[in-house]
Enzyme design. Structure first.
Site, PDB file in Angstrom:
ATOM      1  CG  ASP A   1      -1.762  -1.196   1.404  1.00  0.00           C
ATOM      2  OD1 ASP A   1      -1.316  -2.294   1.041  1.00  0.00           O
ATOM      3  OD2 ASP A   1      -2.890  -1.047   1.901  1.00  0.00           O
TER       4      ASP A   1
ATOM      5  CG  HIS B   1      -3.302   3.839   1.819  1.00  0.00           C
ATOM      6  ND1 HIS B   1      -4.609   3.898   1.395  1.00  0.00           N
ATOM      7  CD2 HIS B   1      -3.165   2.619   2.401  1.00  0.00           C
ATOM      8  CE1 HIS B   1      -5.236   2.791   1.716  1.00  0.00           C
ATOM      9  NE2 HIS B   1      -4.373   1.975   2.323  1.00  0.00           N
TER      10      HIS B   1
ATOM     11  CG  ASP C   1      -5.544  -0.333  -0.386  1.00  0.00           C
ATOM     12  OD1 ASP C   1      -6.427  -0.620  -1.219  1.00  0.00           O
ATOM     13  OD2 ASP C   1      -5.682  -0.545   0.829  1.00  0.00           O
TER      14      ASP C   1
ATOM     15  CG  ASP D   1      -9.321   6.285  -0.759  1.00  0.00           C
ATOM     16  OD1 ASP D   1      -9.680   7.378  -1.248  1.00  0.00           O
ATOM     17  OD2 ASP D   1      -9.979   5.235  -0.911  1.00  0.00           O
ATOM     18  NE  ARG D   2      -7.231   4.668   5.836  1.00  0.00           N
ATOM     19  CZ  ARG D   2      -8.091   4.945   6.804  1.00  0.00           C
ATOM     20  NH1 ARG D   2      -8.007   6.111   7.414  1.00  0.00           N
ATOM     21  NH2 ARG D   2      -9.015   4.090   7.163  1.00  0.00           N
TER      22      ARG D   2
ATOM     23  CG  ASN E   1      -9.346  -2.486   0.787  1.00  0.00           C
ATOM     24  OD1 ASN E   1      -8.118  -2.610   0.717  1.00  0.00           O
ATOM     25  ND2 ASN E   1      -9.919  -1.807   1.765  1.00  0.00           N
ATOM     26  CG  HIS E   2      -8.660   2.121   0.300  1.00  0.00           C
ATOM     27  ND1 HIS E   2      -9.287   3.230   0.838  1.00  0.00           N
ATOM     28  CD2 HIS E   2      -8.412   1.303   1.345  1.00  0.00           C
ATOM     29  CE1 HIS E   2      -9.384   3.093   2.141  1.00  0.00           C
ATOM     30  NE2 HIS E   2      -8.855   1.924   2.482  1.00  0.00           N
TER      31      HIS E   2
ATOM     32  CG  HIS F   1      -4.879  -5.098  -1.571  1.00  0.00           C
ATOM     33  ND1 HIS F   1      -3.889  -4.170  -1.334  1.00  0.00           N
ATOM     34  CD2 HIS F   1      -5.869  -4.797  -0.685  1.00  0.00           C
ATOM     35  CE1 HIS F   1      -4.261  -3.345  -0.386  1.00  0.00           C
ATOM     36  NE2 HIS F   1      -5.459  -3.707   0.037  1.00  0.00           N
TER      37      HIS F   1
ATOM     38  NE  ARG G   1      -8.498  -5.709   6.700  1.00  0.00           N
ATOM     39  CZ  ARG G   1      -7.630  -4.704   6.669  1.00  0.00           C
ATOM     40  NH1 ARG G   1      -8.070  -3.468   6.610  1.00  0.00           N
ATOM     41  NH2 ARG G   1      -6.338  -4.936   6.688  1.00  0.00           N
TER      42      ARG G   1
ATOM     43  CG  HIS H   1      -5.899  -5.650   3.171  1.00  0.00           C
ATOM     44  ND1 HIS H   1      -6.631  -4.528   2.841  1.00  0.00           N
ATOM     45  CD2 HIS H   1      -6.793  -6.527   3.716  1.00  0.00           C
ATOM     46  CE1 HIS H   1      -7.890  -4.709   3.168  1.00  0.00           C
ATOM     47  NE2 HIS H   1      -8.015  -5.915   3.711  1.00  0.00           N
TER      48      HIS H   1
END
Length: 555
Positions: A299, A301, A328, A331-332, A360-361, A409, A457, A484
């Site tokens: 990731d 991110h 990923d 995001d964030r 997943n993002h 991922h 999660r 992840h």
């Protein structure tokens, strides 16, 4: 029944442990904090503070499913109110989109649990706004079968012919018309009839032109997005159709100095990526020749400056220095656009220099909540939100290196017997489902105990070393590499050495204090060589700067 002295001793000991847990939390050692809060709860389960603090630590680790399960524990009224509050927090995070889209009305429950809590009331109003917004968008939407690709309306080679925000004028006009209808109907017939009438008006207006392919109908889409490159633009330029290394270097340097890429070139990169990714299978086989190496990153991110540091440490992507980024990307972090355009540009420059796997993002629901959607709207325009969503649906789900290393991922599956051919057969051109193989590839996590268990999660599952071993044996593989999960050292080796988690976003969200890592594989033995690194400074733009307002209240 414990004596009064024993009870006092337990309470005193619990307070001492709570102090240690608080110190661990301040040091961003959230797993340690959770373990200590749990010890405190075992000594004094009547303290709402212990439950609430542990719940908050779970949110820091994004363990919303585990948090929700623990929030269901039966306690006295005081503790129950505390944990129910955090259950709402859990739902609004990774599963917020699912809850909202199902139209869950939590208003009566929240008002009953905390009728005089202004903070809860504020959060509830934000949630209600989000529910109404999504319900209205659903009312004015067109069935998937009738939608046409956003890309069908764009020809970056014909300057000035692509639709701009007025391409979405149907939505804007529909909203305006519906508001008028609501105002009138509220006076005349009440709220239920007003809502129904507004949805009807919006649907009629939108279906006249939404992705209809023509310019007729109630509303018109004749205005265009001006992709003309202004004479004063001094940024990176693509000459013709070919993305070159000189362009990519110039673009990265501009991004480093907080300069923007012109929309014309961003559009070209995204559309070229769409065509390239659509031609790939859901499971991509990668061949690494003997004597050559290959790098896998986890990731990122949206941490663009840490991505640049990876390239400083390990070299730029090229045919002789290929990379796989394992999902990923966005995001964030608040430089997600810079990250994704950089990775896409390298892929356009040389398809064998870089491989990209879906995380997943890379989905609409996550991007709406965790910042990428807001960032794209701010830096480019709303049409690019739809473009990126389309491209994300084209990303492969997994890769296999030299028929030996499986890279994905998230993780493995809720059933045994899944073959690589089953993964190749997945129709991935959609938003991630809530269950099934595709969901599990993107969301699952390993667990230390054998067998399978519920996901911490709330999506996917947890799987043990025996599950990993059987999957590898059934597919004649040696190793699973996945991402992840944030790890203190940037990686973790689990399941008897048969599974490695790699995470490449150091000091995740500017608060976790973790290292980042990447893995270099050398052919033919493909022995993993793990390299760790620390975070680097970045401009003063906080993580989640573009995130959903509702989420920022908890960040």
């Amino acid at each position: 029944m414990p004596s009064m002295e024993t009870e006092k001793s337990n309470i005193s000991q619990a307070e001492e442990i709570k102090f240690l847990a608080n110190e661990a939390f301040k040091a961003h050692k959230f797993s340690q904090a959770i373990a200590l809060y749990t010890q405190a709860i075992e000594l004094n389960s009547q303290s709402a503070v212990y439950w609430a603090n542990r719940a908050f630590a779970h949110t820091k680790l994004e363990e919303y499913g585990l948090l929700q399960a623990r929030c269901s524990v039966s306690c006295n009224g005081k503790v129950q109110r505390s944990t129910k509050g955090f259950s709402t927090v859990a739902r609004k995070m990774d599963k917020l989109a699912i809850v909202i889209n199902k139209g869950v009305d939590i208003t009566p429950k929240v008002k009953k649990i905390c009728p005089n809590d202004p903070d809860a009331a504020k959060k509830l109003r934000e949630c209600e706004k989000a529910v109404l917004k999504l319900k209205f968008e659903e009312a004015i939407s067109v069935p998937e079968s009738e939608r046409r690709s956003v890309a069908d309306f764009i020809d970056y080679q014909s300057i000035g012919t692509a639709p701009d925000s007025s391409y979405f004028s149907t939505r804007v006009a529909a909203v305006a018309a519906a508001i008028v209808v609501v105002a009138v109907m509220l006076v005349m017939v009440g709220p239920k009839a007003a809502a129904g009438a507004a949805a009807g008006v919006a649907t009629v207006l939108v279906t006249g032109t939404w992705f209809a392919g023509g310019s007729g109908g109630v509303l018109s889409k004749t205005r265009t997005l001006d992709l003309e490159v202004e004479p004063q633009y001094s940024g990176a330029r693509i000459e013709g159709d070919v993305v070159t290394i000189d362009f990519v270097k110039k673009m990265m340097d501009d991004f480093k100095n907080q300069k923007s890429l012109h929309r014309r070139y961003a559009c070209q990169i995204v559309l070229q990526m769409r065509d390239m990714l659509r031609a790939l299978p859901s499971l991509v086989d990668i061949n690494i020749p003997n004597g050559k190496h290959f790098t896998v990153c986890g990731d990122v991110h949206g941490q663009f400056y840490d991505l640049l540091n990876i390239f400083e440490l390990n070299g730029l992507p090229s045919e002789d220095n290929p990379y796989l980024f394992n999902g990923d990307f966005v995001d964030r972090g608040s430089f997600s656009l810079e990250v994704i355009l950089t990775l896409f540009a390298f892929k356009c420059m040389s398809p064998s220099a870089i491989y990209l796997s879906r995380g997943n993002h890379e989905s609409k629901s996550m991007n709406k909540i965790y910042g990428f959607e807001g960032e794209v709207k701010s830096k480019l325009s709303e049409i690019f939100v739809e473009l990126f969503a389309e491209v994300f649906c084209c990303l492969p789900l997994a890769h296999v290196l030299n028929e030996k290393v499986f890279v994905v991922h998230g993780g493995l599956f809720s059933v045994d017997g899944v073959k690589l051919s089953d993964i190749r057969a997945i129709d991935r051109f959609c938003e991630p489902p809530e269950e099934g193989l595709m969901c599990e590839l993107l969301w699952s996590d390993p667990q230390p105990q054998p067998g399978r268990g519920p996901s911490k999660r709330g999506v996917g599952l947890s799987f043990g070393a025996d599950v990993t071993k059987r999957f590898l044996q059934e597919n004649n593989l040696d190793l699973v590499v996945r991402s992840h999960e944030v790890k203190d050292e940037g990686y973790e080796i689990e399941h008897d050495g048969k599974l490695i988690t790699v995470f490449s976003a150091p000091n995740y969200c500017d608060q976790m204090g973790n290292k980042g890592a990447f893995i270099r594989f050398e052919a033919p033995d493909l022995k993993p060589n793990i390299v760790t690194f620390s975070s680097v400074p970045h401009p003063d733009v906080k993580p989640m700067a573009y995130a959903n307002n509702f989420l920022r209240m908890f960040s």
